[in-house]
Design a protein around this motif. Structure first.
Motif, mmCIF file in Angstrom:
data_model
loop_
_atom_site.group_PDB
_atom_site.id
_atom_site.type_symbol
_atom_site.label_atom_id
_atom_site.label_comp_id
_atom_site.label_asym_id
_atom_site.label_seq_id
_atom_site.Cartn_x
_atom_site.Cartn_y
_atom_site.Cartn_z
ATOM 1 N N MET A 198 0.844 -1.182 0.000
ATOM 2 C CA MET A 198 0.000 0.000 0.000
ATOM 3 C C MET A 198 0.885 1.240 0.000
ATOM 4 O O MET A 198 1.923 1.268 0.648
ATOM 5 N N PRO A 199 0.502 2.303 -0.718
ATOM 6 C CA PRO A 199 1.305 3.512 -0.772
ATOM 7 C C PRO A 199 1.509 4.098 0.617
ATOM 8 O O PRO A 199 0.655 3.999 1.477
ATOM 9 N N SER A 200 2.645 4.762 0.789
ATOM 10 C CA SER A 200 3.002 5.250 2.102
ATOM 11 C C SER A 200 2.359 6.583 2.451
ATOM 12 O O SER A 200 2.086 6.847 3.598
ATOM 13 N N ASN A 201 2.131 7.444 1.473
ATOM 14 C CA ASN A 201 1.577 8.735 1.860
ATOM 15 C C ASN A 201 0.123 8.904 1.423
ATOM 16 O O ASN A 201 -0.378 8.210 0.563
ATOM 17 N N THR A 202 -0.525 9.867 2.067
ATOM 18 C CA THR A 202 -1.955 10.085 1.856
ATOM 19 C C THR A 202 -2.273 10.485 0.420
ATOM 20 O O THR A 202 -3.253 10.022 -0.145
ATOM 21 N N LYS A 203 -1.436 11.327 -0.166
ATOM 22 C CA LYS A 203 -1.684 11.776 -1.539
ATOM 23 C C LYS A 203 -1.749 10.578 -2.493
ATOM 24 O O LYS A 203 -2.631 10.492 -3.330
ATOM 25 N N GLU A 204 -0.805 9.653 -2.362
ATOM 26 C CA GLU A 204 -0.800 8.463 -3.222
ATOM 27 C C GLU A 204 -2.024 7.600 -2.946
ATOM 28 O O GLU A 204 -2.628 7.069 -3.867
ATOM 29 N N LYS A 205 -2.405 7.458 -1.668
ATOM 30 C CA LYS A 205 -3.588 6.669 -1.333
ATOM 31 C C LYS A 205 -4.821 7.272 -1.984
ATOM 32 O O LYS A 205 -5.649 6.562 -2.522
ATOM 33 N N LEU A 223 -7.497 5.698 -4.705
ATOM 34 C CA LEU A 223 -8.938 5.655 -4.468
ATOM 35 C C LEU A 223 -9.703 6.342 -5.592
ATOM 36 O O LEU A 223 -10.748 5.879 -6.003
ATOM 37 N N ILE A 224 -9.160 7.439 -6.082
ATOM 38 C CA ILE A 224 -9.825 8.173 -7.152
ATOM 39 C C ILE A 224 -9.978 7.290 -8.386
ATOM 40 O O ILE A 224 -11.019 7.254 -9.010
ATOM 41 N N ARG A 225 -8.948 6.550 -8.711
ATOM 42 C CA ARG A 225 -9.004 5.707 -9.899
ATOM 43 C C ARG A 225 -9.750 4.411 -9.640
ATOM 44 O O ARG A 225 -10.021 3.661 -10.548
ATOM 45 N N GLY A 226 -10.061 4.158 -8.378
ATOM 46 C CA GLY A 226 -10.917 3.032 -8.022
ATOM 47 C C GLY A 226 -10.388 1.661 -8.387
ATOM 48 O O GLY A 226 -11.099 0.863 -8.978
ATOM 49 N N PHE A 227 -9.167 1.347 -8.022
ATOM 50 C CA PHE A 227 -8.665 -0.002 -8.282
ATOM 51 C C PHE A 227 -8.086 -0.580 -7.000
ATOM 52 O O PHE A 227 -7.757 0.135 -6.071
ATOM 53 N N VAL A 228 -7.976 -1.861 -6.995
ATOM 54 C CA VAL A 228 -7.400 -2.571 -5.865
ATOM 55 C C VAL A 228 -5.922 -2.805 -6.163
ATOM 56 O O VAL A 228 -5.585 -3.297 -7.237
ATOM 57 N N PRO A 229 -5.032 -2.442 -5.222
ATOM 58 C CA PRO A 229 -3.603 -2.678 -5.459
ATOM 59 C C PRO A 229 -3.329 -4.149 -5.776
ATOM 60 O O PRO A 229 -3.973 -5.042 -5.236
ATOM 61 N N TYR A 230 -2.387 -4.355 -6.658
ATOM 62 C CA TYR A 230 -2.038 -5.691 -7.114
ATOM 63 C C TYR A 230 -1.380 -6.475 -5.986
ATOM 64 O O TYR A 230 -0.496 -5.976 -5.293
ATOM 65 N N ASP A 250 -6.148 -2.255 -17.239
ATOM 66 C CA ASP A 250 -7.426 -1.868 -16.617
ATOM 67 C C ASP A 250 -7.320 -0.499 -15.958
ATOM 68 O O ASP A 250 -8.212 0.343 -16.111
ATOM 69 N N ILE A 251 -6.230 -0.273 -15.217
ATOM 70 C CA ILE A 251 -6.022 1.028 -14.562
ATOM 71 C C ILE A 251 -5.980 2.143 -15.599
ATOM 72 O O ILE A 251 -6.655 3.168 -15.472
ATOM 73 N N LEU A 252 -5.187 1.942 -16.648
ATOM 74 C CA LEU A 252 -5.010 2.973 -17.674
ATOM 75 C C LEU A 252 -6.309 3.234 -18.445
ATOM 76 O O LEU A 252 -6.659 4.394 -18.699
ATOM 77 N N ILE A 282 10.702 -1.176 -13.232
ATOM 78 C CA ILE A 282 10.239 0.055 -12.584
ATOM 79 C C ILE A 282 9.594 -0.276 -11.242
ATOM 80 O O ILE A 282 9.762 0.435 -10.272
ATOM 81 N N GLY A 283 8.863 -1.377 -11.201
ATOM 82 C CA GLY A 283 8.252 -1.815 -9.948
ATOM 83 C C GLY A 283 6.746 -1.622 -9.931
ATOM 84 O O GLY A 283 6.231 -0.618 -10.424
ATOM 85 N N ILE A 284 6.063 -2.590 -9.362
ATOM 86 C CA ILE A 284 4.597 -2.592 -9.313
ATOM 87 C C ILE A 284 4.059 -1.364 -8.580
ATOM 88 O O ILE A 284 3.167 -0.678 -9.078
ATOM 89 N N ARG A 285 4.577 -1.082 -7.386
ATOM 90 C CA ARG A 285 4.043 0.028 -6.577
ATOM 91 C C ARG A 285 4.267 1.371 -7.256
ATOM 92 O O ARG A 285 3.389 2.217 -7.239
ATOM 93 N N ARG A 286 5.429 1.582 -7.845
ATOM 94 C CA ARG A 286 5.678 2.852 -8.550
ATOM 95 C C ARG A 286 4.728 2.982 -9.735
ATOM 96 O O ARG A 286 4.177 4.049 -9.982
ATOM 97 N N LEU A 287 4.510 1.904 -10.456
ATOM 98 C CA LEU A 287 3.609 1.954 -11.604
ATOM 99 C C LEU A 287 2.160 2.161 -11.175
ATOM 100 O O LEU A 287 1.384 2.798 -11.890
ATOM 101 N N GLU A 288 1.790 1.645 -10.009
ATOM 102 C CA GLU A 288 0.430 1.907 -9.528
ATOM 103 C C GLU A 288 0.270 3.367 -9.137
ATOM 104 O O GLU A 288 -0.782 3.959 -9.358
ATOM 105 N N ALA A 289 1.323 3.961 -8.584
ATOM 106 C CA ALA A 289 1.268 5.374 -8.223
ATOM 107 C C ALA A 289 1.323 6.266 -9.464
ATOM 108 O O ALA A 289 0.716 7.326 -9.508
#
Length: 147
Positions: A1-8, A12-19, A38-40, A117-124
């Motif tokens: 899960m992302p570490s900061n509130t802005k990323e969280k 949430l805005i894009r409405g997806f579940v982290p991988y 799906d995210i894109l 690049i990494g899953i979490r960075r790409l999700e952010a």
């Protein structure tokens, strides 16, 4: 899960579940690529809906105010909306390019050094083309040249 509130909030805005990665799972396998597609696609759909809303709003709100101050206010408001839509149009183009990278099986790897690049960075930042190290280095170089 992302570490900061802005990323969280962005997630949430894009409405997806982290991988959720499975142990020993290959990087950028079909499941991961489908997750990012799906995210894109969802993000692109949201942006296009916003563009449609803006066009409708501007058509509905367009008026020829006799008062110059009212007319100037409306023109400034429309100008801000159009600049925002222009940024979103550029983002839609970047999303399309990223979706093409997924199709070309070229997604998730740094354009500069080739590492994951990494899953979490790409999700952010699903349109990222650089790993965090190369992006940081590019920003440092940009500051040195620009300032």
């Amino acid at each position: 899960m992302p570490s900061n509130t802005k990323e969280k909030n962005a997630l949430l805005i894009r409405g997806f579940v982290p991988y959720k990665e499975e142990k020993g799972e290959e990087y950028m396998n079909e499941r991961q690529l489908a997750h990012f597609a799906d995210i894109l696609n969802s993000w692109k759909r949201e942006l296009m809906e916003e563009v449609d809303r803006t066009v409708s709003y501007m058509q509905d709100e367009a008026a020829n105010f006799p008062d110059p101050a009212d007319r100037a206010s409306q023109e400034e408001e429309f100008s801000l909306e159009l600049r925002t839509r222009d940024r979103e149009r550029k983002l839609i183009k970047k999303i399309d390019q990223t979706l093409q990278r997924i199709e070309d099986d070229d997604y998730g790897y740094c354009d500069s050094c080739g590492v994951e690049i990494g899953i979490r960075r790409l999700e952010a930042r699903p349109t990222a083309t650089l790993c965090i190290d190369c992006k940081t280095l590019a920003e440092i170089k940009e500051k040195q040249i620009g300032g």
